[in-house]
Design a protein around this motif. Structure first.
Motif: not given
Length: 898
Positions: A564-566, A571-572, A732-735, A766-768
């Motif tokens: 989650s840190h990654v 996200m930025l 995406e939640a776990l990168a 931005h899901v697709f």
């Protein structure tokens, strides 16, 4: 229960092979030694009418039975022990008036020596030497030591001297000397393999100063504090205290008034040898690898004061397991248990393999605690329905099996192996809807059982029966992390093995589990203070169980890497990510290959990870793993993961709370590279699995990608979209990087599944990600009528400028000329260079016969002429695309939208 063996039949066979006697009955196990069991049985000899009691020893290594003593009458033996050379027998007899008497008998002299008697429970136990003594004289003498336990009184260390005669027989040559080593103990347990004595005693605590009414300080006595201690015995050295833990026993654990039965009822189970009454239920489990568990069972009823409890009332059945090597306590409470059942059932604590502790009470509960030394404890499984076993089985923790628990039923002399099988885990997964329990089951199957086929079946069942379950995403995250860890740690070099303890292992949390079965975990404060340090031992720094335990308790492992840190950093950074504006990245992935491209290195890395076994979740992806963009998002995510993980491994190995070692950059890079490659492979495996859960398998359909989506019916497409959407959210939640080709496949799948307003909403959020191949497929599926053109124009407005221009150049519709001409004129008027794209000429209509003449006027100055004059004032004729402007002007006068 996986296997069962009758010890009575085995003992009868051994006795017949030894003494040709087959009339033995009433077999009883009286004790356990390092190399076998002490037994008693009843048999008849010759013309004697009455049977008599005999004592023997079964050697587990050589599988033989040795008869040691014949009493000539029936004796009520409750416990017995023998020395190492089987020349002395110590046994405990319980008389009719509940008096315990302890005797010592020489095998060759046939003479009983009464040592002591006690109205409370008593026992005797020989100490076993690690090495055999070396005799140098003709007068061979041997000193034997043994312990005598008398409950609530003391524990004495006794010594007797034996002499060996010419005919190789041993006899007692001196009186017994005794020394009190423990006073006033309430509980004691002997470990024959470690030669350790555990006991609980009440020690006085120093009083504390309190301020009185007249500002004077006075000493207030504190209540005595029970403590758990351990004495370690040696061959030639004195015993030493290696452990001293204060016990914080919960209030109200004593049996309440009102239930039938004596308050100080003794349990006559000599395996393992424990001296205690029913006021304290405690078990200690240790092994030579430095694992130590303090297991405590208690009952509390949540009522203040001494309240009588009826048999129909409900109480709380609870236990705690203190894992000293992990410095934590695992507590469990089973609420609303009938009092009659709670006070007649004892939980059993037994090692299940090398990494688990099995805790169960027959027909009440069965828990598989993941408390081994491989990793920190957090994935504890509640087995449903619970096991059904004999009421009071005795655990044989000193002889653990590879994957299971060895038990002995002393009443029926049945030895059996209790094993939590994959089918029981699968049944618990289906029976228990708790998300934490299901995550723990997936962890067990992935990390400990390595059974990916069962995981696949469970996920298919979950999607089919609980399609709307909101916890499915958390299970998918556990699949991603667990599969990546299993793949990455398969072939790690030996020099880099310590770095495994920092890699992500599971998504399970240590938060309490609510419900009828309440489970929580607490951290202990500085457990190493309760142990004797290696330099304080009688033989400093000699490796044994307690030095290994001290090392484990003294050092705290470094914090594991958090995906989650990654994800937070991505996200930025992804807000500024523009694939069309970037060139293909280069990142080092192979320790010996220097700098190489990720796209070329990852397939080799993934291929090498599959060589260790068959491919997990074996099936094909429903799309081609290829992308047409210049810079892949997958490469960007992999590069960020590789950088962050490498830095975390380097800091955790050298600067964390537990410095592992000083690794070389090659070690860090090798582990980080392998795990990042395992992340990608896990992403591919889970994606294949979820597609199969939705009923989409490439082997059956044949086609892949967009053609596969077009062939699916509406229900199948919807199911596939739901699973792919959950997969993308979890990745995406776990990168985690998604496979190449997934974004275009998912975008086209959403187009064919969702209503158009929902599809646009997904695109705006931005899901697709609409790559060129997905846009071409969508444009090809839409009509060229008014509504279709409106949809296409709406999509073009959501695309980046470079990608939209590329699509416009390939769209042969008249409205594309208008948009391209407007952009061309805008660039010219703003002073920017706008070189002509000659590839556009082939897509235009033939306008050579009309040209500027299409707009006649009296002075030959049409609006188009005026506009062209304005453009030529801003740019040269070589930069001006006159045919495009003319075509756009002509198109604007026509009604091309039907």
């Amino acid at each position: 229960m996986s296997s069962q063996e009758s010890l009575e039949e085995k003992f009868n066979k051994l006795l017949f092979d030894t003494n040709k006697c087959s009339n033995a009955a009433n077999w009883k196990v009286l004790g356990q030694e390092q190399d076998g069991f002490v037994l008693s049985w009843e048999s008849k000899d010759g013309m004697l009418k009455d049977s008599h009691t005999r004592v023997g020893f079964v050697d587990l290594e050589y599988k033989n039975l040795k008869i040691l003593h014949n009493f000539g009458e029936k004796r009520c033996l409750v416990q017995a022990t023998v020395n190492k050379n089987k020349s002395l027998i110590g046994y405990t007899v319980k008389t009719g008036n509940d008096l315990y008497e302890i005797f010592l008998t020489s095998v060759h002299e046939r003479k009983e020596n009464r040592i002591s008697s006690s109205p409370t429970q008593a026992a005797i136990q020989f100490l076993h030497r690690t090495k055999d003594p070396v005799f140098t004289t003709d007068d061979i003498k041997l000193k034997e030591k043994f312990l005598v336990f008398m409950h609530q009184q003391n524990i004495t260390l006794n010594q007797v001297e034996l002499s060996k005669t010419a005919n190789d027989k041993w006899f007692q040559s001196s009186s017994i000397s005794s020394d009190i080593i423990v006073r006033q103990f309430s509980w004691a347990q002997w470990d024959p393999h470690l030669q350790s004595l555990f006991y609980v005693s009440v020690k006085a605590t120093p009083s504390r100063l309190m301020q009185g009414e007249e500002d004077e300080f006075e000493r207030v006595p504190r209540p005595p504090q029970p403590s758990l201690s351990c004495l370690q015995f040696h061959d030639d050295l004195p015993h030493e205290t290696v452990l001293n833990i204060p016990l914080n026993l919960p209030e109200g654990t004593a049996p309440p008034v009102g239930l039938p039965g004596p308050e100080n009822q003794y349990c006559e189970n000599p395996v393992p040898l424990k001296i205690h009454d029913n006021t304290l239920e405690l078990s200690i489990i240790c092994n030579s690898k430095g694992l130590a568990y303090v297991c405590h069972h208690y009952i509390y009823y949540g009522k203040e004061g001494d309240v009588e409890i009826d048999e129909d009332d409900c109480v709380n059945f609870a236990y705690s397991v203190t894992a000293l090597h992990h410095c934590c306590v695992i507590e469990c409470v089973i609420s609303d248990v009938p009092a009659n059942l709670a006070y007649n059932v004892l939980p059993t604590f037994v090692l299940h393999g090398e990494q688990h502790l099995l805790v169960f009470a027959s027909d009440l509960f069965t828990h598989l605690l993941d408390v081994g030394s491989a990793h920190e404890p957090c994935n504890h499984v509640i087995i449903s329905p619970p096991l059904t076993l004999p009421l009071y089985p005795s655990p044989l923790n000193n002889a653990p099996v590879k994957l299971g628990a060895l038990m002995l039923d002393l009443s029926s002399l049945e030895m059996f192996t209790v094993k939590v099988t994959k089918s029981q885990l699968s049944m618990s997964f289906r029976f228990d809807h708790s998300c934490q329990n299901r995550i723990a089951i997936l962890h067990q199957l992935l990390q400990h059982y390595h059974d990916y086929e069962t995981v696949s079946d469970l996920m298919k069942w979950l999607v089919k029966s609980e399609s709307r379950n909101l916890t499915t995403a958390k299970l998918i995250q556990e699949l991603l992390v667990g599969t990546a860890y299993a793949n990455a740690t398969r072939n790690i070099p030996n020099d880099a093995l310590p770095l495994i303890s920092i890699l992500p292992l599971t998504t399970a949390s240590k938060q309490p589990r609510a419900g009828v079965v309440w489970l929580q975990q607490k951290e202990l404060w500085n457990t190493a203070m309760t142990l004797l340090s290696p330099q304080q031992r009688l033989v400093p720094y000699r490796a044994d169980t307690w030095t290994r335990l001290w090392d484990a308790a003294h050092s705290k492992p470094s914090e594991r890497f958090s995906p989650s840190h990654v994800a937070d950093k991505l996200m930025l950074s992804l807000l500024c990510y523009q694939p069309e504006a970037l060139s293909r990245s280069s990142t080092p992935l192979s320790p010996g290959a220097g700098i190489c491209s990720i796209s070329s290195a990852l397939p080799d890395l993934v291929r090498s990870s599959r060589e260790g076994g068959k491919e997990n979740f074996n099936s094909q992806l429903p799309f081609q793993e290829s992308e047409t963009c210049t810079a892949s998002k997958q490469e960007y995510v992999v590069a960020v993961n590789l950088r962050e993980l490498s830095m975390h491994l380097l800091k955790g190995a050298t600067q964390g709370p537990r410095p592992i070692f000083c690794p070389s950059p090659m070690h860090v890079h090798a582990v980080a590279t392998r795990f990042v490659g395992a992340q990608l492979e896990a992403s591919r495996q889970v994606c294949r699995l979820l597609a199969a859960c939705a009923g989409v398998e490439v082997q059956k359909h044949g086609d892949k990608g967009f053609l596969l989506i077009d062939q699916l019916d509406e229900n199948r497409r919807k199911a596939l979209f739901i699973m792919m959407e959950r997969f993308l959210y979890c990745a995406e939640a776990l990168a985690f990087p998604v496979p190449q080709g997934f974004t275009s496949f998912f975008a086209y799948l959403g187009y064919r599944t969702l209503p158009w307003p929902h599809f646009l909403q997904y695109t705006r959020r931005h899901v697709f990600e609409l790559h060129v191949d997905a846009i071409k497929a969508i444009f090809g599926d839409m009509t060229e009528k008014r509504l279709g053109v409106s949809y296409k124009v709406g999509l073009l407005q959501l695309l980046p400028r470079t990608r939209a221009r590329r699509i416009l150049n390939q769209w042969g519709h008249p409205i594309s000329y208008m948009y391209r001409a407007r952009e061309h004129a805008l660039l010219l008027l703003s002073g920017e260079s706008a070189n002509r794209d000659h590839r556009q000429v082939t897509q235009r209509r033939n306008i050579s016969s009309r040209g500027i003449a299409a707009f006649p006027s009296a002075d030959r100055l049409s609006p188009l002429d005026t506009f062209l004059d304005l453009l030529t004032a801003k740019a040269s004729l070589t930069e001006l695309d006159i045919p495009l402007l003319v075509e756009a002007t002509i198109t604007s006068t026509e009604d091309f939208l039907i």
